[in-house]
Scaffold this active site. Structure first.
Site, PDB file in Angstrom:
ATOM      1  N   CYS A 199       0.834  -1.199   0.000  1.00 39.26           N
ATOM      2  CA  CYS A 199       0.000   0.000   0.000  1.00 39.26           C
ATOM      3  C   CYS A 199       0.871   1.252   0.000  1.00 39.26           C
ATOM      4  O   CYS A 199       1.999   1.244   0.484  1.00 39.26           O
ATOM      5  CB  CYS A 199      -0.861   0.026   1.254  1.00 39.26           C
ATOM      6  N   ARG A 203       4.693   0.660  -6.208  1.00 37.21           N
ATOM      7  CA  ARG A 203       4.622  -0.243  -5.063  1.00 37.21           C
ATOM      8  C   ARG A 203       3.609  -1.366  -5.279  1.00 37.21           C
ATOM      9  O   ARG A 203       3.637  -2.359  -4.573  1.00 37.21           O
ATOM     10  CB  ARG A 203       4.242   0.542  -3.792  1.00 37.21           C
ATOM     11  N   TRP A 263      -3.030  -2.492  -1.673  1.00 38.35           N
ATOM     12  CA  TRP A 263      -2.599  -3.793  -2.175  1.00 38.35           C
ATOM     13  C   TRP A 263      -3.239  -4.805  -1.227  1.00 38.35           C
ATOM     14  O   TRP A 263      -2.848  -4.884  -0.060  1.00 38.35           O
ATOM     15  CB  TRP A 263      -1.076  -3.862  -2.128  1.00 38.35           C
ATOM     16  N   ASN A 317      -1.149   1.184   6.064  1.00 41.57           N
ATOM     17  CA  ASN A 317      -0.287   0.251   5.353  1.00 41.57           C
ATOM     18  C   ASN A 317       0.231  -0.738   6.382  1.00 41.57           C
ATOM     19  O   ASN A 317       0.641  -0.327   7.461  1.00 41.57           O
ATOM     20  CB  ASN A 317       0.873   1.037   4.710  1.00 41.57           C
ATOM     21  N   GLY A 318       0.171  -2.030   6.079  1.00 36.72           N
ATOM     22  CA  GLY A 318       0.664  -3.029   7.035  1.00 36.72           C
ATOM     23  C   GLY A 318      -0.394  -4.078   7.321  1.00 36.72           C
ATOM     24  O   GLY A 318      -1.419  -4.145   6.637  1.00 36.72           O
ATOM     25  N   GLU A 378      19.069 -15.301 -10.568  1.00 40.72           N
ATOM     26  CA  GLU A 378      18.571 -13.939 -10.772  1.00 40.72           C
ATOM     27  C   GLU A 378      17.935 -13.806 -12.169  1.00 40.72           C
ATOM     28  O   GLU A 378      16.879 -13.201 -12.317  1.00 40.72           O
ATOM     29  CB  GLU A 378      19.723 -12.930 -10.577  1.00 40.72           C
ATOM     30  N   LYS A 430      13.980 -12.753 -12.911  1.00 41.61           N
ATOM     31  CA  LYS A 430      13.592 -11.635 -13.780  1.00 41.61           C
ATOM     32  C   LYS A 430      12.567 -12.121 -14.804  1.00 41.61           C
ATOM     33  O   LYS A 430      11.589 -11.451 -15.088  1.00 41.61           O
ATOM     34  CB  LYS A 430      14.816 -11.055 -14.521  1.00 41.61           C
ATOM     35  N   GLU A 490       9.131 -12.795 -13.025  1.00 42.28           N
ATOM     36  CA  GLU A 490       8.367 -11.699 -12.429  1.00 42.28           C
ATOM     37  C   GLU A 490       7.845 -10.690 -13.434  1.00 42.28           C
ATOM     38  O   GLU A 490       6.747 -10.165 -13.243  1.00 42.28           O
ATOM     39  CB  GLU A 490       9.134 -11.010 -11.293  1.00 42.28           C
ATOM     40  N   HIS A 517      19.357 -35.082 -12.400  1.00 48.64           N
ATOM     41  CA  HIS A 517      18.767 -35.778 -11.255  1.00 48.64           C
ATOM     42  C   HIS A 517      17.248 -35.588 -11.206  1.00 48.64           C
ATOM     43  O   HIS A 517      16.650 -35.726 -10.145  1.00 48.64           O
ATOM     44  CB  HIS A 517      19.436 -35.328  -9.955  1.00 48.64           C
ATOM     45  N   LYS A 576       6.710  -3.483  -4.845  1.00 48.72           N
ATOM     46  CA  LYS A 576       8.135  -3.132  -4.822  1.00 48.72           C
ATOM     47  C   LYS A 576       8.750  -3.455  -3.460  1.00 48.72           C
ATOM     48  O   LYS A 576       9.855  -3.980  -3.376  1.00 48.72           O
ATOM     49  CB  LYS A 576       8.288  -1.633  -5.128  1.00 48.72           C
TER      50      LYS A 576
END
Ligand code: M6R
Length: 612
Positions: free
Chosen positions: A2, A27, A76, A102-103, A485, A489, A492, A508, A607
């Protein structure tokens, strides 16, 4: 996560709030809302599901809402589905208490039951409505005013929060409280601003206050005072933000991500130059001494997402150069594992935002156990930066795209510096090798620029493979960390299912997923492992894979195996991640663009993940 903004001054608040929210869009959010008032008018609330432009249309770009004091929010969803009803601001039924949050309030169910017993009714599924009604309850019960009722609510609430609250009876004021969720306050002549993150304030001021944990702020028109949870006045230092407003703009690039990819040489150069002075590493700014580096027997690197991948590369580098055992762990695991730590250990927490909930909790756990901590952090004044014993600031500047690029590169540079200094202090390398490694590091930014020059080829390749469904990234040693990494990328921002595998581990199990046309990227920057990884590439090719090779200039024999190859300049083997990651970032970026996706704000992602 948020986003919160607030304005209290003499201008019309709503357009300023919408502008501030647009700076926080990165965000991630699913709905938005505003609450605005004048001294003589009731608090007006407008909310909308979906993008910010829906809220802007609903309020005629804010012109339809009148008032010089207001708060805004992008939500969010955590508690309750994304909907207009669950969007913030929320309010008490008589609208005397209106706020945004927010939280996550962990005990909201218990608090809700308490309020239900006092005849409160609830219209949304949110924990925020519970928090505001709790404040309303204390306003009525003790009549001690906003600071008192917020403080009383804070003692009952468990979890994390940044709250901005307006009270009908206090027309020219906004009240702010926080615990473990970020909140910044800007004060200018005649106005106060609040925001979850600095980019939303840069247009108005660079003088900011980072309100402390479990503190309350009372904002007038250009004045601010702070209180602790016992309602005692406290002083908070004003900080000058060094980032310029331009750094938070796209500057002619189509997306923030591609702009930030291009800013990587600068981010690395700036970070290195803050740590290397007159041909020597100088860690005095972090508070870490040579004696400390000699004393530590073990390092734990704790982080999330890409920052964790920096840790994975760091493990190989520090262990190899400084011969110190390093354990890398996801913060969300570390915090619940009762880790074995001794007073000769150092816990390094790596985080761009400095606010990631799991990383912050991991830092606190280490501190509780009396272990020394170092934060490698990008956002100045963030929670982890303030709570860690030592802080090494990366100088990447504001990173807006959800997918990290320049902060990741700056974190790597910080890890190189630590590894090389520890290697010298612990007698693992001599002065000559030290100078050679510093020289290699200094050359990295120019070599990164050279890698960026090759971007058209990667753009072409990405367009060709924009329909890829599955992808594998394989490598050994540091190349495995790079693969992790690259794969993240891809997932996402391009929504392509992808996995990173230690090249020797494929057979394996995972190799059974490789079929005709599966795209496999083989990362081969470690010359001593080149032939080993190449033979794993041959194995997947013989099962139908289409192969992209990523290796150093000179390793041209890879073309006998790979269908498409990208070369990077040679550097010391410990530092290849800085160069090899760029083509992989570009691949993810161009694939996302070719698929017409929202590159900077991928679905479901935030974010800064300030909730568990
Ligand atoms: O702010 P932090 O560095 O603590 O964030 C950690 C992760 O959430 C972050 O790296 C995430 O994985 C990125 N979106 C990856 O691009």
């Amino acid at each position: 996560m948020c986003g919160i903004v607030g304005y209290n001054g003499s201008e019309q608040a709503a357009p300023i709030l919408l502008e501030g929210l647009s700076r926080l869009e990165y965000r991630g959010y699913d709905s938005a809302g505003l609450a605005v008032r004048n001294a003589s008018t009731p608090i007006e609330i407008v909310k909308a599901k979906g993008r910010l432009r829906v809220l802007a249309e609903k309020t005629n770009d804010g012109e339809a809402l009148h008032g010089t004091c207001g708060i805004g929010h992008t939500r969010w969803a955590t508690h309750g589905e994304p909907s207009e009803n669950n969007a913030h601001p929320h309010a008490s039924d008589d609208r005397t208490v209106v706020g945004v949050h927010n939280g996550i309030i962990e005990n909201y169910q218990e608090l809700k039951e308490k309020l239900l017993r006092h005849d409160y009714v609830f219209y949304s599924d949110t924990d925020t409505e519970v928090a505001l009604k709790l404040i309303h309850y204390y306003m009525g019960k003790y009549a001690g005013g906003p600071v008192d009722s917020i403080a009383r609510a804070m003692t009952r609430i468990r979890g994390s929060y940044a709250l901005a609250v307006m009270f009908a009876e206090y027309p020219d004021e906004i009240f702010v409280a926080r615990k473990d969720s970020p909140m910044v306050i800007g004060v200018t002549d005649g106005a106060c601003y609040i925001a979850s993150d600095v980019p939303a304030l840069l247009k108005y001021t660079r003088s900011v206050y980072y309100i402390g944990n479990q503190q309350i702020a009372r904002l007038g028109k250009g004045t601010v005072s702070f209180f602790d949870i016992d309602r005692e006045p406290v002083s908070v230092e004003q900080t000058e933000v060094k980032w310029d407003a331009e750094a938070a703009e796209k500057g002619g690039f189509e997306h923030f991500m591609i702009k930030e990819i291009h800013e990587q040489p600068k981010a690395v150069r700036d970070t290195l130059h803050s740590l290397i002075k007159e041909d020597h590493i100088d860690l005095s700014g972090t508070g870490l001494t040579d004696e400390d580096l000699r004393k530590y027997e073990r390092i734990h690197i704790v982080a999330c997402g890409s920052a964790y991948h920096v840790g994975l590369a760091g493990q190989y580098i520090i262990e190899d150069l400084a011969r110190m055992p390093v354990r890398v762990e996801l913060a969300s695991e570390f915090r619940y594992r009762n880790p074995l730590l001794t007073d000769r250990d150092l816990v390094i927490v790596i985080s761009q935002s400095g606010e990631t909930a799991d990383s912050l909790a991991a830092l606190r756990l280490a501190k509780e156990k009396g272990i020394e901590t170092l934060g490698i952090i990008n956002v100045i004044g963030s929670s982890i930066a303030r709570e860690a014993d030592h802080v090494l600031y990366t100088l990447a500047g504001p990173e807006i795209a959800v997918a990290t690029t320049k902060a990741y590169s700056a974190q790597l540079a910080a890890v190189y510096v630590l590894a090389v200094q520890a290697a010298l202090i612990r007698g693992c390398i001599d002065e000559e090798k030290y100078k050679e490694l510093l020289n290699e590091m200094e050359q990295l930014p120019a070599k990164m620029e050279r890698v960026l020059e090759d971007k058209e080829r990667i753009q072409w390749f990405a367009a060709k493979y924009s329909n890829a469904r599955d992808m594998f990234f394989i490598g050994r040693g540091i190349d495995y960390a790079i693969s992790m990494e690259g794969s993240l990328k891809m997932k996402e921002i391009s929504y392509v299912h992808s996995e990173a595998y230690a090249a020797g581990e494929l057979k394996h199990g995972t190799i059974s997923l490789v079929e005709n046309g599966t795209l496999v990227v083989g990362v081969c920057t470690q010359n001593h492992l080149f032939e080993k990884t190449r033979s794993n590439m041959v194995e997947v090719k013989s099962r139908g894979a289409y192969l992209m090779g990523l290796t150093n200039y000179g390793n041209y024999s890879i073309e006998d195996t790979a269908d498409f190859t990208v070369y990077i300049p040679r550097t010391d083997a410990h530092f290849t991640t800085s160069l090899a990651v760029i083509p992989l970032q570009l691949l993810g970026y161009y694939l996302s663009v070719a698929r017409g996706l929202n590159v900077d704000k991928p679905r479901n992602l935030a974010k800064s993940v300030t909730v568990e």
